[in-house]
Write a protein that holds these residues in place. Structure first.
Motif, PDB file in Angstrom:
ATOM      1  N   PRO A 477       0.861  -1.191   0.000  1.00 20.04           N
ATOM      2  CA  PRO A 477       0.000   0.000   0.000  1.00 20.04           C
ATOM      3  C   PRO A 477       0.898   1.241   0.000  1.00 20.04           C
ATOM      4  N   VAL A 478       0.609   2.186  -0.865  1.00 21.91           N
ATOM      5  CA  VAL A 478       1.456   3.383  -0.948  1.00 21.91           C
ATOM      6  C   VAL A 478       0.682   4.661  -0.648  1.00 21.91           C
ATOM      7  N   ALA A 479      -0.656   4.632  -0.808  1.00 21.43           N
ATOM      8  CA  ALA A 479      -1.444   5.844  -0.563  1.00 21.43           C
ATOM      9  C   ALA A 479      -2.908   5.471  -0.343  1.00 21.43           C
ATOM     10  N   TYR A 480      -3.610   6.371   0.317  1.00 24.16           N
ATOM     11  CA  TYR A 480      -5.056   6.217   0.474  1.00 24.16           C
ATOM     12  C   TYR A 480      -5.767   6.847  -0.722  1.00 24.16           C
ATOM     13  N   THR A 481      -6.940   6.308  -1.019  1.00 23.27           N
ATOM     14  CA  THR A 481      -7.869   6.946  -1.937  1.00 23.27           C
ATOM     15  C   THR A 481      -9.142   7.227  -1.131  1.00 23.27           C
ATOM     16  N   ARG A 482     -10.134   7.820  -1.755  1.00 23.91           N
ATOM     17  CA  ARG A 482     -11.374   8.096  -1.040  1.00 23.91           C
ATOM     18  C   ARG A 482     -12.069   6.813  -0.580  1.00 23.91           C
ATOM     19  N   SER A 488       1.222  -0.465  -4.839  1.00 19.27           N
ATOM     20  CA  SER A 488       2.374  -0.361  -5.731  1.00 19.27           C
ATOM     21  C   SER A 488       2.063  -1.118  -7.021  1.00 19.27           C
ATOM     22  N   GLY A 489       2.583  -0.618  -8.122  1.00 13.45           N
ATOM     23  CA  GLY A 489       2.282  -1.220  -9.417  1.00 13.45           C
ATOM     24  C   GLY A 489       1.071  -0.617 -10.087  1.00 13.45           C
ATOM     25  N   GLY A 490       0.369   0.295  -9.365  1.00 12.70           N
ATOM     26  CA  GLY A 490      -0.727   1.022  -9.991  1.00 12.70           C
ATOM     27  C   GLY A 490      -2.109   0.498  -9.721  1.00 12.70           C
ATOM     28  N   SER A 491      -2.243  -0.672  -9.087  1.00 14.25           N
ATOM     29  CA  SER A 491      -3.585  -1.204  -8.827  1.00 14.25           C
ATOM     30  C   SER A 491      -4.186  -0.537  -7.590  1.00 14.25           C
TER      31      SER A 491
END
Length: 608
Positions: A477-482, A488-491
């Motif tokens: 996990p690299v960031a939160y979304t709403r 990582s890797g864009g998914s």
């Protein structure tokens, strides 16, 4: 923190060595019938005793297996936890101890080999011998010592007396200044176990705990369904601890927040001031010894750095604050992402699935997984089902850790070879699994260095293998979304709740000692401290680094004396470790109070 002592070693790279290989034709098993084993053991011990009595280092070294030899001593002779390696080093250290401790007597075969010594303690030990075939024409075989383990069995003048556990405790409610022999901070399993161990030796202690304690039941219910192979729940363990503390009348002050701690080296006295959580009372404990039993790897949750935390509208909690999935369900949560794939991660994942939540696990790296049945094999922890508790403790706790992990690996690898496809479906479900057959597997690495990072399979893997729980493998996990997490890797992952089973950042007791002692509470008593007295910051800075192993494979900073901070002890570990190691710390405290505790032997002979 000051310069780290002792230096941290890598158990697998620096400590563990390849096991000796004995050619299969060296010994004919049929030749060891009858009393031959005892005769061979007596011959080896006679040579050992003669060399020890004559102070002959070369002859003593010749008693040990040339390529590899170990002496592990648990307080008996070194007054410390030591594992010395190689014949000449072991022989030199043993002769130094024989002179320093004024040892008389000899090793004898009497069931388990044991030392007879003139000292305040009675020591026990065990030897493992390996056969060596001579180069002569007759091919005679002699037996050499590979592993020698020694430990304190009991105090001669004060053996444990379980009847003392039933003696009444102190009434502390209306006492403002409490004088006692030992102050224990932490009322979990480690602190309570240690308080009982001290009481059985006639040593008074007071346990200070920040949590409130519910009333305990009077009797302890050992029902058949709670015995092996039953897996205890956290509620059963908590209930047992409450009953344990009540049955044995342990002195516990609950809902207590430490405000300051001062140690006087000149008086060898601890002064601990604390108040109630609601501020309604204050108390002071004055003691000779201080024990930190607040837990290792369980107090400071670790959360990996994440971007955009403010965006996420769902629930994000660490496993330390997780109670059960039913609570999440009652909050309207429908989907959960579990970060982490070790024991805690699997427990949370299974709980969420059983509560009807859509569950996804993020396995950031390969995880060692082995079935519970492997752990309970009779050659491992299953020994507790086959022999008395004390005998099993000695069997499993006195071996050098550098060897112990290799034997565990050999056992698990053998069991895994009997079912090589057991975890193929799990791997096919995108879970990055490492099995016990992996050459790098060493359970002691996980227990003594990482403090986790593995999963003892009690059925959780079936949920992933069958597709009931989805998994994202080898991503971070690299960031939160709403609505969830960016990986990582864009998914991305959508989830109403995220549970972080990412462990803790306080395996080293130094990281929490200052806070435990009251640092930053605004009552440091700097102005009232006399010359030479130490406050929380100074005390914490003097502690040994804890957990992980030193160059000898001994766990650092726990269950032993500190180098730069006297009368300060750190207790922790799992239940078996708490039970086993508490006996040696308690005996050392008794000897210290008696004025007969020998100086810890910290040297390692340097051979030229």
């Amino acid at each position: 923190m000051d310069e780290e002592y002792p230096r941290k070693a890598d158990l697998r790279k620096d400590v563990s060595k390849p096991l000796p290989k004995i050619a299969p034709w060296t010994i004919d098993p049929a030749s060891m019938d009858g009393d031959v084993s005892n005769t061979q053991a007596k011959t080896a011990l006679d040579a050992f005793n003669a060399a020890l009595a004559s102070n002959d280092a070369e002859a003593l070294a010749n008693c040990f297996y040339t390529e590899q030899a170990y002496w592990r001593d648990i307080v008996a002779l070194t007054g410390h936890l030591r594992t010395l390696a190689m014949p000449r080093v072991v022989a030199t250290a043993m002769l130094q101890m024989a002179a320093l401790r004024k040892i008389v007597g000899k090793l004898e075969v009497a069931g388990d080999a044991h030392f007879t010594v003139m000292s305040p303690v009675m020591c026990m030990g065990k030897m493992i011998l390996l056969p060596v075939k001579s180069d002569g024409s007759n091919g005679a075989v002699c037996w050499k010592i590979w592993v020698l383990s020694t430990w304190v069995e009991k105090l001669v003048n004060q053996p444990e007396d379980e009847k003392l556990l039933l003696e009444p405790g102190r009434q502390l409610n209306d006492v403002d200044i409490i004088e006692t022999q030992v102050c224990i901070v932490g009322g979990g399993s480690s602190g309570i176990t240690f308080a009982a161990r001290l009481k059985a030796l006639g040593i008074e202690s007071v346990v200070v705990d920040r949590n409130a304690r519910a009333d305990a039941k009077v009797s302890i219910d050992y029902r058949k369904e709670l015995q092996s192979p039953h897996l205890l729940t956290k509620d059963e363990v908590a209930d047992h601890l409450r009953q344990y503390a009540t049955k044995f009348h342990l002195n516990i002050v609950s809902s207590a927040i430490i405000q300051s701690t001062i140690y006087s080296p000149s008086k060898q006295r601890w002064t601990v001031k604390f108040k109630s959580a609601d501020g309604s009372w204050t108390k002071t404990i004055i003691s000779k010894h201080f024990v930190q039993a607040t837990g290792l790897g369980s107090g400071k949750p670790y959360l990996p750095p994440m971007k955009n935390e403010h965006l996420y509208k769902g629930l994000s909690i660490h496993s330390a604050k997780y109670r059960n999935a039913q609570i999440l369900s009652e909050q309207g949560i429908k989907s959960v992402t579990v970060i982490g794939s070790a024991n805690t991660g699997f427990d949370v994942m299974q709980d969420c699935y059983e509560a009807g939540l859509q569950t996804t696990m993020v396995a950031r790296s390969p995880t060692y997984i082995f079935p519970y049945a492997y752990v309970m094999d009779p050659h491992g922890i299953g020994a507790y089902d086959l022999m008395p508790l004390d005998a099993a403790d000695k069997l499993l706790s006195t071996f050098p850790s550098g060897l112990d992990g290799q034997f565990s690996h050999g056992l698990f690898a053998h069991l895994a070879s009997q079912e090589p496809d057991r975890y193929t479906p799990l791997s096919s479900a995108n879970f990055p699994v490492l099995t016990a057959s992996s050459p790098s597997f060493n359970i002691n690495h996980h227990l003594l260095e990482r403090g986790g990072g593995h999963y003892i399979d009690v059925g959780g893997t079936d949920l992933i293998s069958s597709g009931k729980v989805s998994v994202r493998g080898l991503v971070e996990p690299v960031a939160y979304t709403r609505s969830g997490l960016q990986l990582s890797g864009g998914s991305a992952l959508h989830a109403d709740a995220v549970v972080w089973c990412t462990g803790f950042a306080d395996l080293d007791a130094r990281a929490t000692a200052g806070e435990v002692l009251g640092k930053g509470k605004g009552v440091d008593d700097d102005a009232s401290r006399k010359d030479g007295e130490l406050g929380p910051a100074e005390i914490a800075s003097r502690l040994d680094a804890s957990w992980g192993v030193d160059a000898e494979g001994e766990v650092r900073g726990v269950w032993k004396r500190q180098l730069r901070m006297e009368n300060y002890w750190v207790m922790g570990g799992n239940f078996q470790q708490q039970r086993w190691w508490s006996r040696f710390v308690a005996m050392q405290i008794w000897l210290a109070l008696d004025g007969s505790l020998m100086e810890a032997y910290r040297d390692t002979p340097v051979l030229t």
